[in-house]
Design a protein around this motif. Structure first.
Motif, PDB file in Angstrom:
ATOM      1  N   GLU A   1       0.754  -0.873   0.341  1.00 38.50           N
ATOM      2  CA  GLU A   1      -0.261  -0.166  -0.178  1.00 38.50           C
ATOM      3  C   GLU A   1       0.276   1.628  -0.415  1.00 38.50           C
ATOM      4  O   GLU A   1       0.633   1.625  -0.630  1.00 38.50           O
ATOM      5  CB  GLU A   1      -0.704  -0.371   1.205  1.00 38.50           C
ATOM      6  N   LEU A   2       2.180   1.257   0.767  1.00 42.24           N
ATOM      7  CA  LEU A   2       2.569   2.187   0.793  1.00 42.24           C
ATOM      8  C   LEU A   2       3.378   3.015  -0.388  1.00 42.24           C
ATOM      9  O   LEU A   2       3.444   4.131  -0.860  1.00 42.24           O
ATOM     10  CB  LEU A   2       3.808   2.009   2.213  1.00 42.24           C
ATOM     11  N   LEU A   3       3.982   1.492  -1.370  1.00 41.49           N
ATOM     12  CA  LEU A   3       4.396   1.570  -2.204  1.00 41.49           C
ATOM     13  C   LEU A   3       3.340   2.777  -4.071  1.00 41.49           C
ATOM     14  O   LEU A   3       3.610   2.790  -4.856  1.00 41.49           O
ATOM     15  CB  LEU A   3       5.188   0.977  -3.125  1.00 41.49           C
ATOM     16  N   LYS A   4       2.377   2.624  -3.692  1.00 46.45           N
ATOM     17  CA  LYS A   4       1.482   3.475  -4.158  1.00 46.45           C
ATOM     18  C   LYS A   4       1.076   4.594  -3.811  1.00 46.45           C
ATOM     19  O   LYS A   4       0.655   5.371  -4.690  1.00 46.45           O
ATOM     20  CB  LYS A   4      -0.095   2.582  -4.211  1.00 46.45           C
ATOM     21  N   TYR A   5       1.746   5.283  -2.640  1.00 49.07           N
ATOM     22  CA  TYR A   5       1.769   6.372  -2.518  1.00 49.07           C
ATOM     23  C   TYR A   5       3.239   7.545  -2.707  1.00 49.07           C
ATOM     24  O   TYR A   5       3.459   8.531  -2.643  1.00 49.07           O
ATOM     25  CB  TYR A   5       1.447   7.058  -0.544  1.00 49.07           C
ATOM     26  N   VAL A   6       4.137   6.161  -2.432  1.00 46.41           N
ATOM     27  CA  VAL A   6       5.716   7.039  -2.393  1.00 46.41           C
ATOM     28  C   VAL A   6       7.215   5.615  -3.329  1.00 46.41           C
ATOM     29  O   VAL A   6       5.934   4.421  -2.570  1.00 46.41           O
ATOM     30  CB  VAL A   6       6.002   6.955  -0.953  1.00 46.41           C
ATOM     31  N   ASP A   7       7.715   6.114  -3.595  1.00 55.52           N
ATOM     32  CA  ASP A   7       8.543   5.245  -4.402  1.00 55.52           C
ATOM     33  C   ASP A   7       9.595   4.791  -3.359  1.00 55.52           C
ATOM     34  O   ASP A   7       9.812   5.162  -2.431  1.00 55.52           O
ATOM     35  CB  ASP A   7       9.529   5.503  -5.574  1.00 55.52           C
ATOM     36  N   LEU A   8       9.795   3.849  -3.716  1.00 56.79           N
ATOM     37  CA  LEU A   8      11.054   3.358  -2.201  1.00 56.79           C
ATOM     38  C   LEU A   8      12.679   4.216  -2.110  1.00 56.79           C
ATOM     39  O   LEU A   8      12.525   4.264  -0.897  1.00 56.79           O
ATOM     40  CB  LEU A   8      11.493   1.884  -2.560  1.00 56.79           C
ATOM     41  N   SER A   9      12.476   4.271  -3.377  1.00 61.43           N
ATOM     42  CA  SER A   9      14.001   5.649  -3.295  1.00 61.43           C
ATOM     43  C   SER A   9      13.675   6.921  -2.273  1.00 61.43           C
ATOM     44  O   SER A   9      14.159   7.493  -2.010  1.00 61.43           O
ATOM     45  CB  SER A   9      14.598   5.347  -4.709  1.00 61.43           C
ATOM     46  N   SER A  10      12.493   7.445  -2.610  1.00 61.79           N
ATOM     47  CA  SER A  10      11.371   8.554  -2.356  1.00 61.79           C
ATOM     48  C   SER A  10      11.690   8.098  -1.248  1.00 61.79           C
ATOM     49  O   SER A  10      12.517   9.949  -0.344  1.00 61.79           O
ATOM     50  CB  SER A  10      10.674   9.305  -3.241  1.00 61.79           C
ATOM     51  N   ILE A  11      11.430   7.312  -0.158  1.00 55.35           N
ATOM     52  CA  ILE A  11      11.290   7.428   0.688  1.00 55.35           C
ATOM     53  C   ILE A  11      12.232   7.562   1.969  1.00 55.35           C
ATOM     54  O   ILE A  11      12.386   7.966   2.773  1.00 55.35           O
ATOM     55  CB  ILE A  11      10.433   6.006   1.589  1.00 55.35           C
ATOM     56  N   TYR A  12      13.626   7.093   1.350  1.00 56.41           N
ATOM     57  CA  TYR A  12      14.600   7.027   2.022  1.00 56.41           C
ATOM     58  C   TYR A  12      15.445   8.365   2.365  1.00 56.41           C
ATOM     59  O   TYR A  12      16.236   9.096   2.868  1.00 56.41           O
ATOM     60  CB  TYR A  12      15.811   6.450   1.836  1.00 56.41           C
ATOM     61  N   LYS A  13      14.900   9.237   0.465  1.00 61.77           N
ATOM     62  CA  LYS A  13      15.032  10.577   0.613  1.00 61.77           C
ATOM     63  C   LYS A  13      14.649  11.717   1.428  1.00 61.77           C
ATOM     64  O   LYS A  13      15.270  12.534   1.925  1.00 61.77           O
ATOM     65  CB  LYS A  13      15.526  11.003  -0.971  1.00 61.77           C
ATOM     66  N   LEU A  14      13.272  11.337   0.887  1.00 69.57           N
ATOM     67  CA  LEU A  14      12.376  11.837   2.645  1.00 69.57           C
ATOM     68  C   LEU A  14      12.612  11.618   3.935  1.00 69.57           C
ATOM     69  O   LEU A  14      12.850  12.516   4.609  1.00 69.57           O
ATOM     70  CB  LEU A  14      10.819  11.451   1.863  1.00 69.57           C
ATOM     71  N   TYR A  15      13.029  10.944   4.135  1.00 74.20           N
ATOM     72  CA  TYR A  15      13.689  10.438   5.630  1.00 74.20           C
ATOM     73  C   TYR A  15      15.124  11.088   5.751  1.00 74.20           C
ATOM     74  O   TYR A  15      14.881  11.950   6.565  1.00 74.20           O
ATOM     75  CB  TYR A  15      13.593   9.199   5.748  1.00 74.20           C
ATOM     76  N   GLU A  16      15.801  11.025   4.857  1.00 71.50           N
ATOM     77  CA  GLU A  16      17.192  12.186   4.921  1.00 71.50           C
ATOM     78  C   GLU A  16      17.197  13.408   5.266  1.00 71.50           C
ATOM     79  O   GLU A  16      17.393  14.655   6.400  1.00 71.50           O
ATOM     80  CB  GLU A  16      18.243  12.442   3.904  1.00 71.50           C
ATOM     81  N   LYS A  17      15.558  13.798   3.924  1.00 68.06           N
ATOM     82  CA  LYS A  17      15.684  15.352   4.613  1.00 68.06           C
ATOM     83  C   LYS A  17      14.393  15.897   6.009  1.00 68.06           C
ATOM     84  O   LYS A  17      13.812  16.829   5.698  1.00 68.06           O
ATOM     85  CB  LYS A  17      14.705  15.558   3.232  1.00 68.06           C
ATOM     86  N   LYS A  18      14.186  14.985   6.606  1.00 71.62           N
ATOM     87  CA  LYS A  18      13.099  15.500   7.964  1.00 71.62           C
ATOM     88  C   LYS A  18      11.604  15.287   7.571  1.00 71.62           C
ATOM     89  O   LYS A  18      11.325  16.206   8.414  1.00 71.62           O
ATOM     90  CB  LYS A  18      14.175  16.057   8.827  1.00 71.62           C
ATOM     91  N   ILE A  19      11.817  15.667   6.143  1.00 76.60           N
ATOM     92  CA  ILE A  19       9.819  15.713   6.047  1.00 76.60           C
ATOM     93  C   ILE A  19       8.877  14.780   7.098  1.00 76.60           C
ATOM     94  O   ILE A  19       9.619  14.213   7.810  1.00 76.60           O
ATOM     95  CB  ILE A  19       9.573  15.513   4.865  1.00 76.60           C
ATOM     96  N   ILE A  20       8.163  16.154   7.994  1.00 72.14           N
ATOM     97  CA  ILE A  20       6.987  15.282   8.506  1.00 72.14           C
ATOM     98  C   ILE A  20       5.890  15.140   7.872  1.00 72.14           C
ATOM     99  O   ILE A  20       5.131  16.226   7.545  1.00 72.14           O
ATOM    100  CB  ILE A  20       6.772  16.989   9.205  1.00 72.14           C
ATOM    101  N   PRO A  21       5.489  13.803   7.478  1.00 71.19           N
ATOM    102  CA  PRO A  21       4.161  13.146   6.682  1.00 71.19           C
ATOM    103  C   PRO A  21       2.944  13.648   6.955  1.00 71.19           C
ATOM    104  O   PRO A  21       2.248  14.138   6.088  1.00 71.19           O
ATOM    105  CB  PRO A  21       4.537  11.120   7.251  1.00 71.19           C
ATOM    106  N   SER A  22       2.384  13.945   8.010  1.00 67.44           N
ATOM    107  CA  SER A  22       1.464  14.724   8.190  1.00 67.44           C
ATOM    108  C   SER A  22       1.305  16.415   7.440  1.00 67.44           C
ATOM    109  O   SER A  22       0.203  17.395   7.318  1.00 67.44           O
ATOM    110  CB  SER A  22       1.493  14.913   9.652  1.00 67.44           C
ATOM    111  N   ASP A  23       2.474  16.976   7.336  1.00 65.41           N
ATOM    112  CA  ASP A  23       2.560  18.290   6.844  1.00 65.41           C
ATOM    113  C   ASP A  23       2.000  17.779   5.126  1.00 65.41           C
ATOM    114  O   ASP A  23       2.404  18.688   4.366  1.00 65.41           O
ATOM    115  CB  ASP A  23       4.511  18.701   6.727  1.00 65.41           C
ATOM    116  N   ILE A  24       2.553  16.740   4.527  1.00 58.10           N
ATOM    117  CA  ILE A  24       1.912  16.741   3.354  1.00 58.10           C
ATOM    118  C   ILE A  24       0.858  16.843   2.743  1.00 58.10           C
ATOM    119  O   ILE A  24      -0.259  16.505   3.516  1.00 58.10           O
ATOM    120  CB  ILE A  24       2.753  15.396   2.492  1.00 58.10           C
ATOM    121  N   PRO A  25       0.114  17.339   1.942  1.00 62.17           N
ATOM    122  CA  PRO A  25      -1.274  17.449   1.677  1.00 62.17           C
ATOM    123  C   PRO A  25      -2.193  16.629   1.381  1.00 62.17           C
ATOM    124  O   PRO A  25      -1.601  15.764   0.926  1.00 62.17           O
ATOM    125  CB  PRO A  25      -1.011  18.629   0.930  1.00 62.17           C
TER     126      PRO A  25
END
Length: 301
Positions: free
Chosen positions: A115-139
């Motif tokens: 289900e997660l991979l429908k919303y975010v690519d695996l490679s993007s997940i690690y980059k978003l983690y590195e950038k410390k994005i707060i998931p609840s901030d995503i519109p």
């Protein structure tokens, strides 16, 4: 009663107010625009009116270099994406996973990974983690458009998500955005292999990708000699196409993961499954649909 030119000015004024309002998520959609007009007592601005004018929410968005999506996001998309991404970050953090490691064995529910991979690519997940994005901030973006935008942010030269959002919502705001990872064109493929399945009546198949357009570079010489079934599809984003196809395969109960005998650790672009012989066309269709989608999809539109 307004004239056609007056209606056009009326719509443009409402649109300019819409993209400056709290209702604008950074992606223009007709449904969201019409809802804004209804809330601001301009309910006469709707699809019926727009069809009589030389402008539309799409043409106005393109003129201002804003992102556009025909589909209005559903109410629960934001929460689902946020919860799944937050859990992925927790898994990465607690297990100290290396970048690119598969997460599916760490979710309590295996289907959550798919289900997660429908919303975010695996490679993007690690980059978003590195950038410390707060998931609840995503519109509350639609699933597919959100996946596209998050990939753009993940690999762009901006580290702060709020800064990126501000540019996303500003006309011409992303024109100077630099992407650090080029989207790779090539082929994705579904092929029968020479391996013997563990289940009678089943065959072992592989879902893979290659930057080489040449069919003979996408499959092994052994497969060519054996003449096994193989379907190859060109696409403009092989990573995203492969991930989308894999998410479909992982949800199919007839596709059973297959571990190769005496195999070195599996590389990122190799996935093997055993499936009923009669199920190959369905398996290949998952790959075809994903390749077709990302043949049409452009990361920057």
């Amino acid at each position: 009663m307004r004239s056609k030119s007056q209606n056009e000015k009326f719509v443009i004024t409402a649109f300019n107010e819409y993209i400056k309002s709290k209702y604008f998520s950074g992606v223009v959609s007709p449904g969201e625009f019409y809802e804004f007009c209804r809330i601001t007592e301009r309910a006469e601005i709707n699809q019926a009116l727009i069809t009589r004018l030389p402008i539309s929410s799409e043409t106005m968005a393109k003129e201002l270099n804003l992102k556009f999506n025909e589909t209005k996001p559903q109410g629960g998309t934001k929460e689902v994406r946020s919860n799944l991404l937050q859990e992925a970050f927790r898994i990465i953090d607690s297990n100290q996973l290396e970048v690119g490691s598969n997460l599916k064995n760490f979710f309590e529910k295996a289907e959550d990974n798919s289900e997660l991979l429908k919303y975010v690519d695996l490679s993007s997940i690690y980059k978003l983690y590195e950038k410390k994005i707060i998931p609840s901030d995503i519109p509350n973006w639609t699933r597919d458009k959100g996946k596209e935008i998050l990939k753009e942010f993940a690999f762009c030269n901006i580290d702060c998500f709020q800064e990126y959002l501000n540019k996303l919502k500003t006309p011409d705001g992303l024109l100077e955005l630099k992407i650090t990872e080029g989207v790779k064109k090539g082929v994705v493929y579904a092929k029968e292999t020479q391996y013997s399945a563990n289940t009678s009546g089943y065959i072992v198949v592989k879902l893979g990708q290659s930057e080489k357009q040449d069919l003979t570079r996408a499959i092994t010489s052994n497969d060519i000699k054996l003449g096994h079934e193989c379907r190859v599809f060109g696409t403009n984003d092989i990573d995203s196409a492969e991930n989308q196809a894999l998410s479909k395969v992982q949800l199919d109960p007839l596709c059973i993961p297959f571990n190769l005998p005496n195999r070195s650790p599996r590389s990122r672009n190799q996935e093997y499954y055993e499936i009923p012989l009669t199920h190959f066309n369905c398996f290949a269709n998952y790959v075809k649909e994903a390749a077709t989608y990302f043949m049409k999809c452009n990361l920057h539109t």
